[in-house]
Design a protein around this motif. Structure first.
Motif, PDB file in Angstrom:
ATOM      1  N   ALA A   1      29.346  37.559  41.364  1.00 33.69           N
ATOM      2  CA  ALA A   1      30.752  37.445  40.997  1.00 33.69           C
ATOM      3  C   ALA A   1      31.297  36.150  41.577  1.00 33.69           C
ATOM      4  CB  ALA A   1      31.549  38.638  41.520  1.00 33.69           C
TER       5      ALA A   1
ATOM      6  N   GLN B   1      30.550  42.039  38.493  1.00 35.25           N
ATOM      7  CA  GLN B   1      31.041  41.248  37.362  1.00 35.25           C
ATOM      8  C   GLN B   1      29.922  40.732  36.476  1.00 35.25           C
ATOM      9  OE1 GLN B   1      33.592  38.094  38.722  1.00 35.25           O
ATOM     10  NE2 GLN B   1      35.420  39.350  38.529  1.00 35.25           N
TER      11      GLN B   1
ATOM     12  N   GLN C   1      24.413  32.703  35.344  1.00 37.16           N
ATOM     13  CA  GLN C   1      25.087  33.992  35.334  1.00 37.16           C
ATOM     14  C   GLN C   1      25.075  34.605  33.945  1.00 37.16           C
ATOM     15  OE1 GLN C   1      29.382  34.301  35.629  1.00 37.16           O
ATOM     16  NE2 GLN C   1      29.258  36.108  36.931  1.00 37.16           N
TER      17      GLN C   1
ATOM     18  N   TYR D   1      29.883  31.275  43.876  1.00 31.29           N
ATOM     19  CA  TYR D   1      29.568  32.684  43.638  1.00 31.29           C
ATOM     20  C   TYR D   1      29.194  33.382  44.940  1.00 31.29           C
ATOM     21  CZ  TYR D   1      29.320  31.578  38.678  1.00 31.29           C
ATOM     22  OH  TYR D   1      29.626  31.181  37.398  1.00 31.29           O
TER      23      TYR D   1
ATOM     24  N   ALA E   1      36.295  37.301  44.008  1.00 32.83           N
ATOM     25  CA  ALA E   1      36.536  38.443  43.128  1.00 32.83           C
ATOM     26  C   ALA E   1      36.554  39.736  43.933  1.00 32.83           C
ATOM     27  CB  ALA E   1      35.459  38.512  42.053  1.00 32.83           C
TER      28      ALA E   1
ATOM     29  N   TYR F   1      29.920  46.215  33.436  1.00 36.15           N
ATOM     30  CA  TYR F   1      29.706  46.235  34.881  1.00 36.15           C
ATOM     31  C   TYR F   1      28.254  46.598  35.189  1.00 36.15           C
ATOM     32  CZ  TYR F   1      34.678  46.832  34.041  1.00 36.15           C
ATOM     33  OH  TYR F   1      35.955  46.698  33.554  1.00 36.15           O
TER      34      TYR F   1
ATOM     35  N   GLN G   1      27.321  37.411  32.092  1.00 33.78           N
ATOM     36  CA  GLN G   1      28.601  38.091  32.298  1.00 33.78           C
ATOM     37  C   GLN G   1      29.199  38.432  30.953  1.00 33.78           C
ATOM     38  OE1 GLN G   1      31.953  36.813  31.673  1.00 33.78           O
ATOM     39  NE2 GLN G   1      32.943  38.605  32.587  1.00 33.78           N
TER      40      GLN G   1
END
Length: 539
Positions: free
Chosen positions: A431, A440, A459, A407, A435, A466, A461
């Motif tokens: 992200a 993200q 994370q 990441y 990416a 966003y 997500q």
């Protein structure tokens, strides 16, 4: 029945195609929305909002209008947009929303002149300005404070990287109250948006720069304290450090510990020799004045945070070239003889110098163009500054989850109770490493438990959602460093509106969402505070 089945099939096909698309609604994050909500608007809460948030305020700023309110002109870079300030006020079971455009000198002059008041912009304005307007721009208003919210005692003000002037805001009504009045403000032409809270005190550190002969810069580090109630000034400034550096360098943020103010100055700077090019060349912009020179070492300047008069740096050291926007935190060890600093590091300054890169509105709103963005991987870097022998070293700390996926992160946030002392966690926009879209998800990075090989990242997500910069809010009387919630203004691309995301900071799971009737585009930094305390959580 046949018509009904036909319509159903069309709806199902449309939903299927949307589900196969990527980045749905992301363009809204980069589009104007200057909707004002002057009176507190009650919002519904989905889920369970922690009761201890009652009495809290989250306030954020960012660009909200990319077109002139009085003419057919338009900006083309995110950092150039006129700014709004947005506030969320927490009750025992609900949240209210307020929003207002900031009446900066730039906005006021634009309305007065019936055109965008000429000033230095990251990318050129359309229609393009002529030579006379570009000359005007060199001395135009710079107080478009669309980057950071700072709370100092009872005062709330907004900052950016272009203006030493800041805009003070009424925290109740969000009305603009003019520029912050600072006693002994000094005279500077350069500055950085981030201010840092004094560790163990109520002051706020910052810096400003003054040009010198040979295109260098006199760097002044200061501490602002809240003025007495009887004073005509909001803040009283004390310069604690001064030195001359060779270039007007870009210093967006810096580090503070109990004893020190530490500036990491990479080889990205404003090339003032190119100023004439801005006037005579219509295609020349402020981005073209930013120079990255990897032949120049990074400087590490250590100032004494405890003095009451201008002093030279205690130590000047060098390291290899690095570009950074954000420090995460810093802390001392070995009785103050060693300082450790965590930063988000880049190998070069492409983040700021690419005309068709991150922040270009036409690129960011176009899925095809976003796919061609230059990859901007960053990494977590921990510096160790040995003050005893004046040496600097660093290690790169990989960010990986339990599956081994890598990441990258930006816009870091910590428990501000750990500001300037040892910390174990930080939160950031996260992200996958390569990416093109950094918004993200939200990541939690563990620095004290295990190692990267076993995964140090959690994370949150959700497809086509966003989140913006996370803000960690500690639970009152909580003991663990991650006992609290993470707040993040998030765009729901499918619904085409924003909501306030509330995550459990330990497990990074959703505990509540607060839908809004509007889109809040690309706000940058904010501040959270509780009514009963003057301590603030700034990100």
């Amino acid at each position: 029945p046949q018509v009904s089945l036909y319509h159903c099939s069309i709806i199902m096909m449309t939903l299927f195609l949307l589900s196969m698309s990527s980045d749905i609604g992301y363009h809204l994050w980069w589009s104007s929305n200057d909707t004002e909500i002057l009176a507190p608007l009650p919002l519904s809460v989905m889920g369970h909002l922690p009761k201890w948030l009652a009495g809290g305020t989250l306030m954020r700023t960012g660009a909200c209008l990319y077109e002139s309110p009085v003419s057919n002109e338009a900006f083309h870079h995110n950092f150039d947009g006129f700014c709004c300030v947005t506030k969320w006020r927490f009750g025992s079971a609900r949240v209210s929303l307020q929003r207002r455009m900031v009446a900066t000198n730039l906005v006021n002059e634009t309305r007065k002149q019936q055109r965008i008041a000429p000033h230095m912009t990251m990318l050129k304005v359309s229609p393009e300005w002529g030579m006379l307007e570009r000359i005007e721009a060199l001395m135009g208003p710079t107080d478009n404070t669309n980057i950071l919210v700072v709370r100092s005692g009872p005062h709330v003000y907004l900052t950016n990287d272009q203006s030493v002037e800041t805009n003070i805001i009424d925290p109740e009504t969000l009305a603009s109250l003019g520029h912050t009045r600072v006693q002994n403000a000094g005279i500077g032409q350069f500055t950085g948006a981030h201010k840092q809270q004094q560790v163990g005190g109520s002051g706020t550190f910052g810096w400003y720069g003054t040009p010198t002969l040979g295109f260098g810069m006199k760097l002044s580090v200061y501490r602002d304290d809240v003025s007495d109630e009887t004073s005509a000034y909001h803040l009283q400034r004390t310069v604690i450090g001064e030195t001359i550096i060779s270039k007007p360098s870009m210093i967006h943020s810096f580090a503070v510990t109990e004893q020190y103010v530490v500036l990491v100055i990479g080889p990205a700077y404003m090339d003032m020799a190119k100023m004439a090019g801005y006037v005579i060349n219509r295609s020349f912009t402020a981005l073209d004045m930013i120079k990255w020179d990897p032949t120049i070492d990074t400087q590490v300047l250590v100032f004494d945070a405890r003095v009451e008069s201008p002093m030279p740096p205690l130590h000047k050291m060098t390291s290899s070239p690095v570009f950074l926007n954000h420090h995460i935190n810093a802390f001392e060890s070995e009785e103050g003889s060693v300082v450790h600093m965590d930063i988000i590091a880049y190998d070069d300054a492409s983040f700021m110098t690419d005309h068709h890169g991150f922040g270009n509105l036409e690129v960011m709103k176009n899925e095809t163009a976003r796919g061609l963005l230059k990859d901007l991987p960053n990494h977590l870097r921990r510096y160790t500054v040995n003050i005893s022998n004046e040496s600097v070293s660093y290690v790169k700390i990989p960010l990986t989850d339990t599956s081994g996926a890598h990441y990258k992160g930006e816009m870091p946030s910590i428990d501000m109770r750990r500001h300037g002392i040892h910390h174990c966690y930080f939160y950031a926009n996260g992200a996958s490493m390569h990416a093109r879209i950094p918004q993200q998800g939200i990541i939690k990075v563990s620095l004290c438990e295990g190692d990267a090989a076993n995964g140090n990242v959690l994370q949150w997500q959700q497809d086509n959602h966003y989140p913006n910069e996370p803000t960690f809010v500690p639970r009152p009387n909580g003991v663990a460093e991650d006992d609290g919630v993470v707040l993040a203004v998030t765009l729901d691309g499918m619904a085409a509106r924003s909501y306030l995301l509330v995550l459990d900071a330990h497990a990074l799971k959703t505990v509540a969402t607060v839908p809004m009737p509007i889109v809040v585009p690309s706000d940058v930094h904010g501040v959270f505070w509780m009514d009963e305390a003057i301590d603030w959580v700034q990100t």
